[in-house]
Design a protein around this motif. Structure first.
Motif, PDB file in Angstrom:
ATOM      1  N   ILE A 263       8.352  65.952-117.999  1.00  0.00           N
ATOM      2  CA  ILE A 263       8.789  65.576-116.657  1.00  0.00           C
ATOM      3  C   ILE A 263       7.601  65.506-115.703  1.00  0.00           C
ATOM      4  CG2 ILE A 263       9.295  67.971-115.975  1.00  0.00           C
ATOM      5  CD1 ILE A 263      11.661  66.857-114.378  1.00  0.00           C
ATOM      6  N   GLU A 264       6.608  66.387-115.906  1.00  0.00           N
ATOM      7  CA  GLU A 264       5.415  66.363-115.066  1.00  0.00           C
ATOM      8  C   GLU A 264       4.587  65.111-115.338  1.00  0.00           C
ATOM      9  OE1 GLU A 264       4.187  67.786-111.962  1.00  0.00           O
ATOM     10  OE2 GLU A 264       4.696  69.622-113.038  1.00  0.00           O
ATOM     11  N   VAL A 265       4.596  64.644-116.587  1.00  0.00           N
ATOM     12  CA  VAL A 265       3.892  63.405-116.926  1.00  0.00           C
ATOM     13  C   VAL A 265       4.421  62.253-116.078  1.00  0.00           C
ATOM     14  CG1 VAL A 265       3.522  61.686-118.747  1.00  0.00           C
ATOM     15  CG2 VAL A 265       3.310  64.109-119.278  1.00  0.00           C
ATOM     16  N   ASP A 266       5.736  62.123-116.015  1.00  0.00           N
ATOM     17  CA  ASP A 266       6.327  61.034-115.239  1.00  0.00           C
ATOM     18  C   ASP A 266       6.018  61.177-113.749  1.00  0.00           C
ATOM     19  OD1 ASP A 266       7.494  59.743-117.430  1.00  0.00           O
ATOM     20  OD2 ASP A 266       9.252  61.049-117.374  1.00  0.00           O
ATOM     21  N   VAL A 267       6.073  62.402-113.235  1.00  0.00           N
ATOM     22  CA  VAL A 267       5.823  62.627-111.810  1.00  0.00           C
ATOM     23  C   VAL A 267       4.373  62.282-111.463  1.00  0.00           C
ATOM     24  CG1 VAL A 267       5.666  64.386-110.017  1.00  0.00           C
ATOM     25  CG2 VAL A 267       7.629  64.358-111.559  1.00  0.00           C
ATOM     26  N   VAL A 268       3.420  62.749-112.278  1.00  0.00           N
ATOM     27  CA  VAL A 268       2.006  62.493-111.998  1.00  0.00           C
ATOM     28  C   VAL A 268       1.693  61.003-112.113  1.00  0.00           C
ATOM     29  CG1 VAL A 268      -0.347  62.920-112.794  1.00  0.00           C
ATOM     30  CG2 VAL A 268       1.282  64.813-112.662  1.00  0.00           C
ATOM     31  N   ALA A 269       2.222  60.349-113.143  1.00  0.00           N
ATOM     32  CA  ALA A 269       1.975  58.916-113.300  1.00  0.00           C
ATOM     33  C   ALA A 269       2.533  58.129-112.115  1.00  0.00           C
ATOM     34  CB  ALA A 269       2.592  58.424-114.605  1.00  0.00           C
ATOM     35  N   LYS A 270       3.737  58.488-111.679  1.00  0.00           N
ATOM     36  CA  LYS A 270       4.333  57.801-110.531  1.00  0.00           C
ATOM     37  C   LYS A 270       3.523  58.045-109.272  1.00  0.00           C
ATOM     38  CE  LYS A 270       8.722  57.378-108.033  1.00  0.00           C
ATOM     39  NZ  LYS A 270      10.147  57.852-107.958  1.00  0.00           N
ATOM     40  N   SER A 271       3.024  59.269-109.105  1.00  0.00           N
ATOM     41  CA  SER A 271       2.219  59.595-107.932  1.00  0.00           C
ATOM     42  C   SER A 271       0.921  58.788-107.909  1.00  0.00           C
ATOM     43  CB  SER A 271       1.917  61.091-107.912  1.00  0.00           C
ATOM     44  OG  SER A 271       0.994  61.420-106.889  1.00  0.00           O
ATOM     45  N   LEU A 272       0.258  58.722-109.059  1.00  0.00           N
ATOM     46  CA  LEU A 272      -0.994  57.970-109.126  1.00  0.00           C
ATOM     47  C   LEU A 272      -0.762  56.490-108.827  1.00  0.00           C
ATOM     48  CD1 LEU A 272      -2.677  59.599-112.268  1.00  0.00           C
ATOM     49  CD2 LEU A 272      -3.455  59.780-109.905  1.00  0.00           C
ATOM     50  N   LYS A 273       0.298  55.936-109.382  1.00  0.00           N
ATOM     51  CA  LYS A 273       0.581  54.512-109.142  1.00  0.00           C
ATOM     52  C   LYS A 273       0.903  54.259-107.668  1.00  0.00           C
ATOM     53  CE  LYS A 273       3.602  54.149-112.543  1.00  0.00           C
ATOM     54  NZ  LYS A 273       4.610  53.553-113.489  1.00  0.00           N
ATOM     55  N   SER A 274       1.616  55.196-107.047  1.00  0.00           N
ATOM     56  CA  SER A 274       1.961  55.011-105.633  1.00  0.00           C
ATOM     57  C   SER A 274       0.742  55.078-104.726  1.00  0.00           C
ATOM     58  CB  SER A 274       2.981  56.066-105.198  1.00  0.00           C
ATOM     59  OG  SER A 274       2.410  57.367-105.211  1.00  0.00           O
ATOM     60  N   HIS A 275      -0.360  55.684-105.216  1.00  0.00           N
ATOM     61  CA  HIS A 275      -1.589  55.761-104.436  1.00  0.00           C
ATOM     62  C   HIS A 275      -2.621  54.726-104.893  1.00  0.00           C
ATOM     63  CE1 HIS A 275       0.122  59.631-103.198  1.00  0.00           C
ATOM     64  NE2 HIS A 275      -0.708  59.594-102.185  1.00  0.00           N
ATOM     65  N   GLY A 276      -2.181  53.725-105.627  1.00  0.00           N
ATOM     66  CA  GLY A 276      -3.056  52.601-105.954  1.00  0.00           C
ATOM     67  C   GLY A 276      -3.824  52.708-107.254  1.00  0.00           C
ATOM     68  N   PHE A 277      -3.550  53.726-108.071  1.00  0.00           N
ATOM     69  CA  PHE A 277      -4.247  53.855-109.354  1.00  0.00           C
ATOM     70  C   PHE A 277      -3.459  53.124-110.446  1.00  0.00           C
ATOM     71  CE2 PHE A 277      -5.616  57.556-106.930  1.00  0.00           C
ATOM     72  CZ  PHE A 277      -6.988  57.558-107.144  1.00  0.00           C
ATOM     73  N   ASN A 278      -4.202  52.578-111.395  1.00  0.00           N
ATOM     74  CA  ASN A 278      -3.592  51.887-112.533  1.00  0.00           C
ATOM     75  C   ASN A 278      -3.288  52.923-113.613  1.00  0.00           C
ATOM     76  OD1 ASN A 278      -2.821  50.246-114.617  1.00  0.00           O
ATOM     77  ND2 ASN A 278      -4.762  49.166-114.819  1.00  0.00           N
ATOM     78  N   ALA A 279      -2.096  53.486-113.579  1.00  0.00           N
ATOM     79  CA  ALA A 279      -1.749  54.589-114.474  1.00  0.00           C
ATOM     80  C   ALA A 279      -0.442  54.290-115.190  1.00  0.00           C
ATOM     81  CB  ALA A 279      -1.631  55.898-113.691  1.00  0.00           C
ATOM     82  N   ALA A 280      -0.285  54.891-116.388  1.00  0.00           N
ATOM     83  CA  ALA A 280       0.938  54.733-117.175  1.00  0.00           C
ATOM     84  C   ALA A 280       1.203  56.020-117.939  1.00  0.00           C
ATOM     85  CB  ALA A 280       0.817  53.554-118.137  1.00  0.00           C
ATOM     86  N   PRO A 281       2.468  56.405-118.090  1.00  0.00           N
ATOM     87  CA  PRO A 281       2.800  57.643-118.804  1.00  0.00           C
ATOM     88  C   PRO A 281       3.015  57.410-120.295  1.00  0.00           C
ATOM     89  CG  PRO A 281       4.774  56.771-117.788  1.00  0.00           C
ATOM     90  CD  PRO A 281       3.658  55.803-117.453  1.00  0.00           C
ATOM     91  N   ILE A 282       2.825  58.466-121.082  1.00  0.00           N
ATOM     92  CA  ILE A 282       3.175  58.439-122.500  1.00  0.00           C
ATOM     93  C   ILE A 282       3.573  59.845-122.922  1.00  0.00           C
ATOM     94  CG2 ILE A 282       0.733  58.709-123.166  1.00  0.00           C
ATOM     95  CD1 ILE A 282       1.414  57.228-125.761  1.00  0.00           C
ATOM     96  N   HIS A 283       4.774  59.948-123.500  1.00  0.00           N
ATOM     97  CA  HIS A 283       5.248  61.240-124.021  1.00  0.00           C
ATOM     98  C   HIS A 283       6.342  60.973-125.042  1.00  0.00           C
ATOM     99  CE1 HIS A 283       8.779  60.766-121.432  1.00  0.00           C
ATOM    100  NE2 HIS A 283       7.973  60.607-120.397  1.00  0.00           N
ATOM    101  N   GLY A 284       6.839  62.034-125.653  1.00  0.00           N
ATOM    102  CA  GLY A 284       7.741  61.898-126.783  1.00  0.00           C
ATOM    103  C   GLY A 284       9.105  61.343-126.465  1.00  0.00           C
ATOM    104  N   ASP A 285       9.533  61.332-125.203  1.00  0.00           N
ATOM    105  CA  ASP A 285      10.862  60.839-124.867  1.00  0.00           C
ATOM    106  C   ASP A 285      10.898  59.326-124.670  1.00  0.00           C
ATOM    107  OD1 ASP A 285      11.888  63.328-125.034  1.00  0.00           O
ATOM    108  OD2 ASP A 285      12.048  63.691-122.877  1.00  0.00           O
ATOM    109  N   LEU A 286       9.732  58.693-124.641  1.00  0.00           N
ATOM    110  CA  LEU A 286       9.696  57.243-124.477  1.00  0.00           C
ATOM    111  C   LEU A 286       9.966  56.560-125.811  1.00  0.00           C
ATOM    112  CD1 LEU A 286       6.518  56.911-122.200  1.00  0.00           C
ATOM    113  CD2 LEU A 286       8.917  56.890-121.496  1.00  0.00           C
ATOM    114  N   GLU A 287      10.481  55.344-125.758  1.00  0.00           N
ATOM    115  CA  GLU A 287      10.709  54.585-126.981  1.00  0.00           C
ATOM    116  C   GLU A 287       9.379  54.283-127.666  1.00  0.00           C
ATOM    117  OE1 GLU A 287      12.923  51.097-126.215  1.00  0.00           O
ATOM    118  OE2 GLU A 287      14.737  52.169-125.561  1.00  0.00           O
ATOM    119  N   GLN A 288       9.423  54.200-128.994  1.00  0.00           N
ATOM    120  CA  GLN A 288       8.194  53.983-129.750  1.00  0.00           C
ATOM    121  C   GLN A 288       7.493  52.689-129.346  1.00  0.00           C
ATOM    122  OE1 GLN A 288       6.685  56.039-131.582  1.00  0.00           O
ATOM    123  NE2 GLN A 288       5.065  54.733-132.378  1.00  0.00           N
ATOM    124  N   ARG A 289       8.261  51.665-129.100  1.00  0.00           N
ATOM    125  CA  ARG A 289       7.659  50.382-128.711  1.00  0.00           C
ATOM    126  C   ARG A 289       6.902  50.529-127.390  1.00  0.00           C
ATOM    127  NH1 ARG A 289      11.716  45.416-128.563  1.00  0.00           N
ATOM    128  NH2 ARG A 289      11.841  46.112-130.743  1.00  0.00           N
TER     129      ARG A 289
END
Length: 465
Positions: A263-289
């Protein structure tokens, strides 16, 4: 200096290695490959980023050069703890076996069973799998392991952390006793040592670096963040993270940010993107594709910052990662070694920053004890701007009481302050005095209650009888 041409590898393998741009093996490769080609079991211990994958793929391709795979009976088996690491091993085989006719199959979750079944039915020389998906195929009767000649357990300590040891022991029992076994890991826990003593025969132990050590190509720093309030800890750490990334400037060509929780992965990635950084999350709950697409984007440079859980801490091979940021201090000290090992690979320089709050002190102490040296302290170059305080959640009881008071106050505001004097009415018209205590219905009794409803007696006549 040892060259790959000195290691008695198959000429087709040597050609692929040269085309990949490699000339000299790493220490783990130079020591492990000769023993592997002699058919010995190998226990390899080396810090991450030292080339463990090639140290078993190259001799495997050479040893499997003769022979033919049979349907549902792979000739070799490679076990990896995560889908990403398994996919990376498969890529290594594609690179180094491209001049041979060896076939492979990748068995990982998130992919339909049908396509994997077709590959197994044709027969494969190399089977690369995660333990869970491998046992799924076996229990469905789609896979036989009696023909395994070479078995590899990669990142064995991660297998231990993820609870795969019972599965590993079961898989070992399904393979022939005469197999050749390679065990590779960056750290060596007592449970791993027990398994190697049980399933490896006269293994050659190769340790090219002190256990649990970190690479000297990585510049480490610990940044202490003291939150103004307990509920502001995560937000102020995100402020510090952004300031760290900005302070590194162009030197931060790409980076991996590690968090302890998905859950922290998603929060941090969203925060970085909202401040103009090119960021993306990756963790075990995401689809393999989606996970594979994110990794491909990070390797290709279309994703600048990868925010990850520990699913990416092991085996992720992106040689040019310039920075690693530990947003959370890992609770297991071994994970620190693997996380920061994503940078400073293949002789390159790298930087690793770890954000720590006062509550992380025990974890930091455990990490420093593991690596045998203190982590240098550093400060954020740019001051962290205080973020606006978030509204705190008010207890329900207080909200209800305050709401009632507000409604009462509103009624009082709407009511007249004082009534105009009225002419006194006659006593007969005035309401009865109720200033005293009122019991029951009061002094006034309704008239209907004073009436008699008794039925008068009458004489019974002959008609009634």
């Amino acid at each position: 200096m040892t060259k790959f041409t000195d290691l008695a590898l198959d000429p087709r393998v040597l050609k692929a290695v040269q085309e990949a741009g490699y000339d000299s093996p790493t220490p783990i490769q130079a020591q492990a490959i000769p023993h592997a080609l002699e058919g010995k079991d190998v226990l390899g211990i080396a810090q991450t980023g030292t080339g463990k994958t090639a140290s078993f793929t190259l001799p495997m391709i050479t040893l499997l050069g003769k022979g033919r795979a049979r349907a549902r009976m792979p000739r070799s088996l490679v076990l990896a703890p995560t889908r990403e690491l398994a996919a990376q091993v498969a890529e290594n085989f594609e690179t180094y076996a491209k001049h041979t006719k060896l076939t492979k199959a990748l068995l990982i979750g998130g992919v339909a069973f049908g396509e994997q079944d077709k590959l197994i039915d044709r027969g494969v020389d190399v089977l690369i799998a995660t333990p869970g998906r491998l046992l799924d195929h076996f229990e469905r009767g789609k896979l036989l392991l009696q023909g395994v000649q070479i078995m590899v357990v990669d990142e064995a300590d991660r297998m231990l952390d993820m609870g795969f040891i019972p599965d590993i022991e079961r898989i070992f029992s399904l393979t022939p006793f005469t197999r050749q076994t390679f065990f590779y890991s960056a750290t060596m826990a007592p449970e791993i040592e027990r398994i190697t003593n049980t399933f490896l025969q006269n293994a050659v132990k190769i340790e090219v670096a002190r256990q649990n050590s970190t690479s000297n190509t990585i510049e480490q720093a610990l940044v202490n963040v003291t939150p103004s309030r307990k509920d502001r800890s995560s937000a102020e750490k995100r402020d510090a993270l952004r300031d760290l990334i900005r302070s590194e400037g162009e030197a931060c060509t790409n980076a991996i940010v590690f968090c302890n929780r998905k859950i922290e992965v998603d929060v941090v990635a969203k925060s970085l993107k909202s401040h103009g950084f090119n960021a993306a999350p990756i963790h075990g709950d995401l689809e393999q594709r989606q996970r594979m697409a994110t990794l491909d984007g990070f390797r290709e440079g279309t994703v600048h910052i990868l925010v990850a859980s520990d699913v990416a801490a092991r085996g992720l091979d992106v040689p040019s990662v310039s920075h690693v940021f530990n947003f959370d201090v890992p609770t297991h000290p071994e994970d620190y070694v693997h996380r920061i090992g994503r940078t400073g690979r293949a002789g390159r320089k790298g930087k690793a920053f770890t954000l720590a709050t006062p509550t992380d002190e025990k974890y930091v102490t455990a990490i420093e004890a593991l690596v045998g040296q203190p982590i240098p302290r550093a400060a954020v170059s740019a001051p962290v701007a205080p973020a606006p305080a978030a509204p705190t959640e008010e207890p329900r009881e207080e909200r209800t009481t305050r709401s009632r008071r507000r409604r009462s106050s509103d009624r009082e505001d709407r009511a007249p302050r004082a009534e105009a004097p009225k002419a006194e009415r006659p006593a007969a018209e005035r309401a009865p005095d109720t200033s005293g205590p009122v019991l029951g219905l009061g002094d006034h009794v309704p008239d209907f209650m004073l009436r008699s409803f008794a039925v008068p007696e009458r004489t019974i006549t002959d008609e009634d009888a």
